[in-house]
Design a protein around this motif. Structure first.
Motif, mmCIF file in Angstrom:
data_model
loop_
_atom_site.group_PDB
_atom_site.id
_atom_site.type_symbol
_atom_site.label_atom_id
_atom_site.label_comp_id
_atom_site.label_asym_id
_atom_site.label_seq_id
_atom_site.Cartn_x
_atom_site.Cartn_y
_atom_site.Cartn_z
ATOM 1 N N GLU A 2 -34.160 -4.756 22.396
ATOM 2 C CA GLU A 2 -34.072 -6.194 22.136
ATOM 3 C C GLU A 2 -35.427 -6.757 21.705
ATOM 4 O O GLU A 2 -35.501 -7.571 20.775
ATOM 5 C CB GLU A 2 -33.575 -6.917 23.385
ATOM 6 N N LEU A 3 -36.498 -6.304 22.384
ATOM 7 C CA LEU A 3 -37.835 -6.773 22.010
ATOM 8 C C LEU A 3 -38.220 -6.272 20.624
ATOM 9 O O LEU A 3 -38.878 -6.980 19.854
ATOM 10 C CB LEU A 3 -38.864 -6.303 23.042
ATOM 11 N N ASN A 4 -37.811 -5.043 20.315
ATOM 12 C CA ASN A 4 -38.100 -4.479 18.997
ATOM 13 C C ASN A 4 -37.500 -5.347 17.906
ATOM 14 O O ASN A 4 -38.151 -5.679 16.908
ATOM 15 C CB ASN A 4 -37.551 -3.051 18.920
ATOM 16 N N VAL A 5 -36.230 -5.737 18.101
ATOM 17 C CA VAL A 5 -35.550 -6.593 17.121
ATOM 18 C C VAL A 5 -36.251 -7.944 17.014
ATOM 19 O O VAL A 5 -36.463 -8.472 15.902
ATOM 20 C CB VAL A 5 -34.064 -6.776 17.510
ATOM 21 N N LYS A 6 -36.612 -8.519 18.161
ATOM 22 C CA LYS A 6 -37.257 -9.836 18.164
ATOM 23 C C LYS A 6 -38.611 -9.788 17.469
ATOM 24 O O LYS A 6 -38.936 -10.670 16.660
ATOM 25 C CB LYS A 6 -37.422 -10.327 19.605
ATOM 26 N N ILE A 7 -39.410 -8.751 17.777
ATOM 27 C CA ILE A 7 -40.743 -8.633 17.174
ATOM 28 C C ILE A 7 -40.626 -8.448 15.669
ATOM 29 O O ILE A 7 -41.362 -9.056 14.881
ATOM 30 C CB ILE A 7 -41.516 -7.464 17.821
ATOM 31 N N ARG A 8 -39.669 -7.595 15.251
ATOM 32 C CA ARG A 8 -39.471 -7.384 13.813
ATOM 33 C C ARG A 8 -39.066 -8.677 13.115
ATOM 34 O O ARG A 8 -39.521 -8.971 12.004
ATOM 35 C CB ARG A 8 -38.413 -6.303 13.580
ATOM 36 N N ALA A 9 -38.213 -9.459 13.775
ATOM 37 C CA ALA A 9 -37.778 -10.730 13.188
ATOM 38 C C ALA A 9 -38.947 -11.703 13.041
ATOM 39 O O ALA A 9 -39.068 -12.400 12.024
ATOM 40 C CB ALA A 9 -36.679 -11.350 14.053
ATOM 41 N N GLU A 10 -39.821 -11.750 14.065
ATOM 42 C CA GLU A 10 -40.969 -12.649 14.001
ATOM 43 C C GLU A 10 -41.915 -12.243 12.871
ATOM 44 O O GLU A 10 -42.415 -13.090 12.111
ATOM 45 C CB GLU A 10 -41.714 -12.648 15.341
#
Length: 395
Positions: A96-104
């Motif tokens: 979930e953090l990976n997806v969030k960081i990539r989105a940011e």
């Protein structure tokens, strides 16, 4: 009994009464109680008299026990299952953090790419305008040269007539006015270089701030909420405390027992971030307060009372005002605190704004309305007299 409670009960049965952890190399005494082998040997080694069972106090003069392989097998199964469960949870959170960081970062990439396109288009437009202007001036220059040639031919013809006719008066010779030709505009490469050869990364960083979300909130202190001992600056971004209270016209919305003050701005939804300069103050409190707090009473700062706050005491003791309080160990003295409020997620997070290192996060913060909260704490003479300031980022 639910499956979760059964698992908890089984785990308690397989926990050593000495180290309070799952058995490691479990052994059984004649009284049928189980302990880790190392734990019971250490316990008996500290007994001044006859060795006893730590639970039932039965004596064991020979300090005898026997391994319990069945229990050891069950413990290993539980330990492995627990490890796999933690691993699955870690993988889920990490994903979930990976997806969030990539989105940011994808958002930042888009902002940078758009800024790059804008600047390159601006440069191309300037180039095109200069070329069009030069072409126009060049065309005018060509026209001027053509007109000069025509004038020269006309003069030549008149001179020829003058030579052929001695009666021709000079005053009758018509001379066509020369066309006024201006010099080409001076093109200055240095002027263009100076415009685009500055601190480009800093320039673009300043422009990118407009796209930052959440953008730093331009907060100001609320005079109506300030304790009578607090002095606010004219721009309402700095507050300090004095020993004697000053007379106030109204006390209905003021803090009366603690030198606290709220921000004028309140939040009911969305994500919001702000920074507070605390400098070298010896003590302070700051964070978020619910709109429903009792401003007239002296209450303990904790989520149950509507406060999600960080505290400094004795110059270097940092505490999260949770229940119970949590001692924090930042890498350095924190001079500028960043606060993030996420109303939807019910989260209040704190950061050392110098490098955005994380300090603490409160979860499950609930309120109809949230206010940024500040407390200078009493100045104690000159020991804590430095003001507390709300930092504004001027775009």
């Amino acid at each position: 009994m639910s499956q979760k409670n059964q698992a908890q009960s089984l785990r308690e049965e397989l926990t050593c009464a000495i180290c309070y952890d799952l058995f490691r190399d479990p052994v059984m005494l004649e009284c049928m109680h189980h302990f880790c082998k190392e734990c019971i040997q250490g316990y008996w080694g500290r007994c001044s008299r006859v060795a006893t069972c730590p639970q039932c106090r039965q004596e064991f003069p020979t300090q005898s026990f026997r391994p319990h392989y069945l229990v050891a097998g069950v413990v290993e199964t539980i330990r492995k299952a627990s490890s796999e469960d933690h691993s699955r949870k870690m993988q889920k959170v990490s994903g979930e953090l990976n997806v969030k960081i990539r989105a940011e970062f994808e958002h930042l990439h888009q902002v940078l790419e758009e800024e790059e396109r804008t600047v390159l288009m601006e440069l191309a437009r300037e180039e095109e305008q200069w070329v069009i202007r030069l072409q126009g001036e060049s065309a005018r220059l060509d026209q001027g040269i053509y007109e000069l040639k025509k004038n020269m031919e006309h003069l030549q013809q008149n001179l020829e007539k003058l030579r052929n006719s001695q009666f021709l008066e000079v005053g009758n010779v018509a001379v066509r006015p020369a066309m006024k030709v201006e010099a080409l505009p001076a093109f200055s490469p240095e002027q263009l270089m100076n415009k685009y050869d500055g601190p480009m990364q800093y320039i673009f960083w300043r422009r990118m701030l407009k796209s930052v979300s959440p953008a730093p909130a331009p907060l100001t202190f609320s005079p109506e909420s300030a304790h009578p001992n607090l002095i606010l600056a004219k721009d309402l971004t700095s507050v300090t405390e004095r020993e004697k209270p000053y007379p106030v016209s109204s006390i209905s919305r003021r803090f009366l027992k603690c030198v606290n003050v709220l921000a004028r701005q309140s939040f009911e939804n969305g994500r919001h971030y702000w920074e507070v300069w605390v400098g070298n103050k010896a003590k302070w409190d700051l964070g978020v307060a619910a709109g429903s707090i009792d401003r007239t009473a002296k209450v303990r700062l904790c989520p149950e009372n509507g406060y999600w706050a960080l505290r400094l005491r004795e110059n270097s003791e940092y505490w999260a005002a949770a229940t119970p309080q949590v001692c924090l160990k930042p890498l350095r003295l924190v001079k500028r605190v960043g606060v993030l409020l996420d109303c939807k997620e019910g989260k209040v997070a704190f950061y050392d704004a110098k490098d955005m290192s994380h300090l603490f996060t409160f979860h499950q913060a609930t309120a109809c309305k949230f206010y940024p909260f500040f407390s200078t704490c009493f100045s104690d003479g000159s020991k804590n007299a430095e003001p507390m300031r709300i930092c504004h980022l001027h775009l």
